[in-house]
Design a protein around this motif. Structure first.
Motif, PDB file in Angstrom:
ATOM      1  N   LEU A   1       0.846  -1.195   0.000  1.00 42.05           N
ATOM      2  CA  LEU A   1       0.000   0.000   0.000  1.00 42.05           C
ATOM      3  C   LEU A   1       0.878   1.240   0.000  1.00 42.05           C
ATOM      4  O   LEU A   1       1.900   1.295   0.681  1.00 42.05           O
ATOM      5  CB  LEU A   1      -0.935   0.001   1.220  1.00 42.05           C
ATOM      6  CG  LEU A   1      -1.985   1.126   1.228  1.00 42.05           C
ATOM      7  CD1 LEU A   1      -2.951   1.005   0.061  1.00 42.05           C
ATOM      8  CD2 LEU A   1      -2.750   1.138   2.543  1.00 42.05           C
ATOM      9  N   GLU A   2       0.385   2.267  -0.752  1.00 40.70           N
ATOM     10  CA  GLU A   2       1.163   3.484  -0.962  1.00 40.70           C
ATOM     11  C   GLU A   2       1.046   4.454   0.209  1.00 40.70           C
ATOM     12  O   GLU A   2       0.781   5.633   0.018  1.00 40.70           O
ATOM     13  CB  GLU A   2       0.711   4.159  -2.262  1.00 40.70           C
ATOM     14  CG  GLU A   2      -0.759   4.627  -2.291  1.00 40.70           C
ATOM     15  CD  GLU A   2      -1.746   3.606  -2.835  1.00 40.70           C
ATOM     16  OE1 GLU A   2      -1.468   2.401  -2.722  1.00 40.70           O
ATOM     17  OE2 GLU A   2      -2.799   4.017  -3.359  1.00 40.70           O
ATOM     18  N   THR A   3       1.220   3.965   1.437  1.00 41.46           N
ATOM     19  CA  THR A   3       1.137   4.852   2.592  1.00 41.46           C
ATOM     20  C   THR A   3       2.100   6.026   2.394  1.00 41.46           C
ATOM     21  O   THR A   3       3.188   5.859   1.833  1.00 41.46           O
ATOM     22  CB  THR A   3       1.453   4.053   3.863  1.00 41.46           C
ATOM     23  OG1 THR A   3       2.597   3.240   3.631  1.00 41.46           O
ATOM     24  CG2 THR A   3       0.287   3.141   4.190  1.00 41.46           C
TER      25      THR A   3
ATOM     26  N   VAL B   1       8.348   0.394  -7.753  1.00 34.34           N
ATOM     27  CA  VAL B   1       8.143   1.548  -8.635  1.00 34.34           C
ATOM     28  C   VAL B   1       6.685   2.020  -8.548  1.00 34.34           C
ATOM     29  O   VAL B   1       6.396   3.214  -8.477  1.00 34.34           O
ATOM     30  CB  VAL B   1       8.513   1.171 -10.094  1.00 34.34           C
ATOM     31  CG1 VAL B   1       8.038   2.219 -11.082  1.00 34.34           C
ATOM     32  CG2 VAL B   1      10.026   0.947 -10.218  1.00 34.34           C
ATOM     33  N   HIS B   2       5.760   1.073  -8.534  1.00 31.73           N
ATOM     34  CA  HIS B   2       4.324   1.361  -8.492  1.00 31.73           C
ATOM     35  C   HIS B   2       3.951   2.153  -7.226  1.00 31.73           C
ATOM     36  O   HIS B   2       3.319   3.210  -7.305  1.00 31.73           O
ATOM     37  CB  HIS B   2       3.567   0.030  -8.551  1.00 31.73           C
ATOM     38  CG  HIS B   2       2.077   0.131  -8.454  1.00 31.73           C
ATOM     39  ND1 HIS B   2       1.240  -0.156  -9.500  1.00 31.73           N
ATOM     40  CD2 HIS B   2       1.253   0.473  -7.425  1.00 31.73           C
ATOM     41  CE1 HIS B   2      -0.025   0.006  -9.140  1.00 31.73           C
ATOM     42  NE2 HIS B   2      -0.044   0.390  -7.865  1.00 31.73           N
ATOM     43  N   GLU B   3       4.355   1.670  -6.067  1.00 33.64           N
ATOM     44  CA  GLU B   3       3.950   2.327  -4.805  1.00 33.64           C
ATOM     45  C   GLU B   3       4.597   3.702  -4.670  1.00 33.64           C
ATOM     46  O   GLU B   3       3.997   4.626  -4.107  1.00 33.64           O
ATOM     47  CB  GLU B   3       4.286   1.445  -3.596  1.00 33.64           C
ATOM     48  CG  GLU B   3       3.662   0.048  -3.611  1.00 33.64           C
ATOM     49  CD  GLU B   3       2.153   0.025  -3.824  1.00 33.64           C
ATOM     50  OE1 GLU B   3       1.481   1.030  -3.529  1.00 33.64           O
ATOM     51  OE2 GLU B   3       1.648  -1.005  -4.318  1.00 33.64           O
TER      52      GLU B   3
ATOM     53  N   ALA C   1       5.357   5.611  -7.262  1.00 26.56           N
ATOM     54  CA  ALA C   1       4.654   6.475  -8.222  1.00 26.56           C
ATOM     55  C   ALA C   1       3.365   7.034  -7.611  1.00 26.56           C
ATOM     56  O   ALA C   1       2.944   8.153  -7.907  1.00 26.56           O
ATOM     57  CB  ALA C   1       4.340   5.694  -9.497  1.00 26.56           C
ATOM     58  N   HIS C   2       2.748   6.237  -6.743  1.00 28.92           N
ATOM     59  CA  HIS C   2       1.530   6.694  -6.055  1.00 28.92           C
ATOM     60  C   HIS C   2       1.775   7.947  -5.203  1.00 28.92           C
ATOM     61  O   HIS C   2       0.817   8.645  -4.860  1.00 28.92           O
ATOM     62  CB  HIS C   2       1.016   5.607  -5.123  1.00 28.92           C
ATOM     63  CG  HIS C   2       0.056   4.644  -5.740  1.00 28.92           C
ATOM     64  ND1 HIS C   2      -1.064   5.043  -6.428  1.00 28.92           N
ATOM     65  CD2 HIS C   2       0.041   3.277  -5.735  1.00 28.92           C
ATOM     66  CE1 HIS C   2      -1.730   3.959  -6.820  1.00 28.92           C
ATOM     67  NE2 HIS C   2      -1.082   2.880  -6.425  1.00 28.92           N
ATOM     68  N   GLN C   3       2.991   8.205  -4.809  1.00 26.96           N
ATOM     69  CA  GLN C   3       3.231   9.399  -3.983  1.00 26.96           C
ATOM     70  C   GLN C   3       2.785  10.643  -4.754  1.00 26.96           C
ATOM     71  O   GLN C   3       2.286  11.590  -4.164  1.00 26.96           O
ATOM     72  CB  GLN C   3       4.704   9.497  -3.563  1.00 26.96           C
ATOM     73  CG  GLN C   3       5.216   8.271  -2.776  1.00 26.96           C
ATOM     74  CD  GLN C   3       4.478   8.050  -1.460  1.00 26.96           C
ATOM     75  OE1 GLN C   3       4.284   8.972  -0.681  1.00 26.96           O
ATOM     76  NE2 GLN C   3       4.056   6.815  -1.212  1.00 26.96           N
TER      77      GLN C   3
ATOM     78  N   ASN D   1      -5.654   6.767  -9.389  1.00 32.49           N
ATOM     79  CA  ASN D   1      -4.522   6.238  -8.617  1.00 32.49           C
ATOM     80  C   ASN D   1      -3.836   5.103  -9.368  1.00 32.49           C
ATOM     81  O   ASN D   1      -2.642   5.130  -9.650  1.00 32.49           O
ATOM     82  CB  ASN D   1      -5.008   5.637  -7.288  1.00 32.49           C
ATOM     83  CG  ASN D   1      -5.332   6.663  -6.241  1.00 32.49           C
ATOM     84  OD1 ASN D   1      -5.392   7.848  -6.530  1.00 32.49           O
ATOM     85  ND2 ASN D   1      -5.560   6.209  -5.017  1.00 32.49           N
ATOM     86  N   GLU D   2      -4.639   4.089  -9.638  1.00 29.24           N
ATOM     87  CA  GLU D   2      -4.052   2.818 -10.086  1.00 29.24           C
ATOM     88  C   GLU D   2      -3.653   2.838 -11.559  1.00 29.24           C
ATOM     89  O   GLU D   2      -2.683   2.180 -11.940  1.00 29.24           O
ATOM     90  CB  GLU D   2      -5.008   1.662  -9.788  1.00 29.24           C
ATOM     91  CG  GLU D   2      -5.355   1.529  -8.301  1.00 29.24           C
ATOM     92  CD  GLU D   2      -4.131   1.408  -7.403  1.00 29.24           C
ATOM     93  OE1 GLU D   2      -3.035   1.098  -7.901  1.00 29.24           O
ATOM     94  OE2 GLU D   2      -4.283   1.643  -6.188  1.00 29.24           O
ATOM     95  N   GLY D   3      -4.387   3.588 -12.361  1.00 30.63           N
ATOM     96  CA  GLY D   3      -4.006   3.697 -13.765  1.00 30.63           C
ATOM     97  C   GLY D   3      -2.636   4.347 -13.900  1.00 30.63           C
ATOM     98  O   GLY D   3      -1.762   3.851 -14.616  1.00 30.63           O
TER      99      GLY D   3
ATOM    100  N   VAL E   1      -9.524  -1.413 -13.151  1.00 36.56           N
ATOM    101  CA  VAL E   1      -9.125  -0.128 -12.558  1.00 36.56           C
ATOM    102  C   VAL E   1      -7.616   0.079 -12.741  1.00 36.56           C
ATOM    103  O   VAL E   1      -7.161   1.187 -13.016  1.00 36.56           O
ATOM    104  CB  VAL E   1      -9.521  -0.086 -11.065  1.00 36.56           C
ATOM    105  CG1 VAL E   1      -8.951   1.138 -10.382  1.00 36.56           C
ATOM    106  CG2 VAL E   1     -11.040  -0.149 -10.916  1.00 36.56           C
ATOM    107  N   TYR E   2      -6.868  -1.010 -12.648  1.00 30.88           N
ATOM    108  CA  TYR E   2      -5.408  -0.945 -12.782  1.00 30.88           C
ATOM    109  C   TYR E   2      -4.987  -0.942 -14.258  1.00 30.88           C
ATOM    110  O   TYR E   2      -4.494   0.034 -14.787  1.00 30.88           O
ATOM    111  CB  TYR E   2      -4.768  -2.153 -12.083  1.00 30.88           C
ATOM    112  CG  TYR E   2      -4.757  -2.069 -10.582  1.00 30.88           C
ATOM    113  CD1 TYR E   2      -5.943  -2.168  -9.850  1.00 30.88           C
ATOM    114  CD2 TYR E   2      -3.578  -1.885  -9.878  1.00 30.88           C
ATOM    115  CE1 TYR E   2      -5.939  -2.100  -8.465  1.00 30.88           C
ATOM    116  CE2 TYR E   2      -3.572  -1.812  -8.487  1.00 30.88           C
ATOM    117  CZ  TYR E   2      -4.746  -1.929  -7.793  1.00 30.88           C
ATOM    118  OH  TYR E   2      -4.732  -1.844  -6.431  1.00 30.88           O
ATOM    119  N   ASP E   3      -5.169  -2.087 -14.897  1.00 30.22           N
ATOM    120  CA  ASP E   3      -4.580  -2.269 -16.229  1.00 30.22           C
ATOM    121  C   ASP E   3      -5.332  -1.509 -17.317  1.00 30.22           C
ATOM    122  O   ASP E   3      -4.725  -0.910 -18.198  1.00 30.22           O
ATOM    123  CB  ASP E   3      -4.500  -3.760 -16.565  1.00 30.22           C
ATOM    124  CG  ASP E   3      -3.365  -4.420 -15.804  1.00 30.22           C
ATOM    125  OD1 ASP E   3      -3.125  -4.014 -14.649  1.00 30.22           O
ATOM    126  OD2 ASP E   3      -2.709  -5.320 -16.339  1.00 30.22           O
TER     127      ASP E   3
HETATM  128 ZN   LIG Z   1      -1.576   0.883  -6.567  1.00 29.10          ZN
END
Ligand SMILES: [Zn+2]
Length: 463
Positions: free
Chosen positions: A294-296, A312-314, A316-318, A335-337, A390-392
């Motif tokens: 999780l991108e806390t 890299v994913h988490e 990038a969420h910042q 967020n997820e895209g 939602v993601y891909d």
């Molecule tokens: Zn995510």
């Protein structure tokens, strides 16, 4: 979307307390019209700061807390709600005066002695304790307060933070935080932001950690990890403070990926623009129950050593999620895209498949594949806000935008979108009109992308 039962409580209290001359109304038990979590968060006020003073002992599983919530009334308020799940409220004050407390489900209603006029900044203090609970989400995943072998881990997407502190637990109300945690000295307490102080009690049995979150944070990316950690502090070449906390069992396995943090952040800063927060890092815990990263804010949580793609994913969420936060949970694809497309771009820039190739592989999936189950901007219900489309398919929307406006404009968009919404909130309609405004020549083609890829049912182009 308010239920009768939830509205009636403050009204009954108003009658009981007899507030002569009160013009204000109770705040609502939900915000705006979040279609997925209508009771999450509360309307009528904006929180500006949370000061949480917590104590937790893994041996007894007992949490004690005092939450001091600074907020501004958005209208004349006779009462207002906070979200809190489980735990026992021992008392509450508003601006130092005792407040009447009532609870229904996850709504904690405080009725101050005096009405709060619109625009007034007030301070609500809630004292509470108890055994914090784990929440099972509509999609079956677990969040809230998760016990670990040596402590606990608090994770909050989408509703879990109500398991450890009362608040306005909707992503649209962001605030700064001071999170002060006292734990037995044989464990540590790691949270968001920067560690301001670490003090042992006179008898050496307890240690108090004071964490400060200087930039606005949505409560779903607040975290607290209690346990035994190897904590390392350093700085990136740009001088950004780094703090990592790693379960000793993961220390050796995680060294390689953690060593790449400065490199990943430097690459993301080039792609996404200036890093939005005053520190970075990671928490690697063997959480047992959650099993997801999780991108806390400041430092993402990983359930064991992550692969580089997840790392890299988490991070990038910042930019996309933590700094630019969804206005409602319907906007989760923002967020997820973006975070997923961040992974594709990393691949593209580091000798892996191009984003086009990754897109093509996804697009080759048959129309019966779960990827095409629903459009990214319209998950069918709360159980699907974290599902594959939602993601891909969210990332595919961004790839179609890139194809439509061209690389140069797309690189500009990747930086200007988070810069122009820094530390704020945004929804899907704001995103689409933003892209159109920035690329007026492509308005028509973009409308097609939104229609087919963002809002349209089924696999685009396969009718
Ligand atoms: Zn995510």
């Amino acid at each position: 979307m308010r239920t009768y039962r939830r509205l009636v409580i403050p009204l009954v209290l108003a009658a009981l307390v007899g507030c002569g001359g009160v013009q204000g109304e109770p705040g609502g038990s939900g915000v705006r019209d979040d279609p997925y979590f209508p009771r999450l968060g509360n309307s009528g006020y904006d929180v500006t700061h949370y000061a949480l003073d917590l104590g937790y002992d893994p041996a007894t599983h007992e949490l004690t807390g005092t939450a001091v919530i600074t907020a501004r009334a958005r209208k004349d308020l006779s009462a207002f709600d906070l979200d809190l799940k489980g735990l026992t409220v021992r008392g509450a004050t508003v601006d130092g005066q005792r407040a009447v407390v009532s609870r229904t489900g996850t709504e904690l209603t405080l009725r101050p002695r005096d009405e709060l006029p619109r625009g007034h900044t007030f301070r609500a203090t809630v004292r509470y304790d108890g055994a914090p609970v784990t929440i099972t989400d509509p999609d079956g995943s677990e969040e809230g307060w998760l016990r670990t072998a040596d402590g606990a881990l608090a994770l909050g997407e989408p509703t879990g933070s109500m398991a450890w502190f009362p608040g306005n637990h909707h992503p649209s109300d962001k605030a700064t935080y001071d999170i002060t945690v006292t734990v037995p000295t044989d464990v540590q307490a790691v949270s968001n932001g920067e560690l301001r102080s670490r003090k042992e009690s006179a008898d050496g049995r307890r240690t108090t950690y004071a964490w400060h979150v200087a930039q606005p944070m949505a409560s779903y990316v607040a975290t607290l990890a209690v346990g035994r950690f190897t904590v390392r502090e350093s700085r990136t070449p740009d001088g950004l403070p780094v703090l990592t906390a790693v379960d000793p069992a993961e220390q050796r396995a995680s060294a390689k990926v953690l060593d790449r943090l400065p490199e990943v952040l430097a690459w993301e800063t080039r792609k996404f623009g200036p890093y939005p927060f005053s520190s970075t890092g990671a928490i690697i815990d063997r959480d047992g129950d959650a099993g997801y990263a999780l991108e806390t804010q400041n430092r993402p949580v990983f359930p064991g050593t992550p692969g580089l793609g997840t790392f890299v994913h988490e991070l990038a969420h910042q930019w996309y999620g933590d700094s630019v936060t969804p206005r409602t949970w319907q906007d989760m694809w923002l967020n997820e895209g973006f975070a997923t497309y961040g992974e594709w771009l990393w691949e593209e820039d580091h000798g892996g498949d191009t984003a086009q190739r990754i897109f093509d592989d996804r697009y080759a999936l048959p129309s019966s594949d779960p990827l095409w189950a629903f459009p990214p901007a319209r998950p069918p219900d709360a159980a699907h806000i974290s599902a594959l489309p939602v993601y891909d398919r969210g990332a595919m929307v961004l790839h179609k935008v890139r194809e439509t406006i061209g690389d140069r404009a797309f690189w500009r968009l990747l930086r200007s979108w988070p810069a122009d919404h820094r530390h704020g909130n945004a929804d899907t309609a704001e995103f689409t009109s933003y892209v159109e405004r920035e690329n007026p020549g492509e308005k028509e083609a973009l409308a097609g992308v939104w229609k087919d890829w963002l809002h349209g049912s089924g696999k685009p182009g396969s009718a």
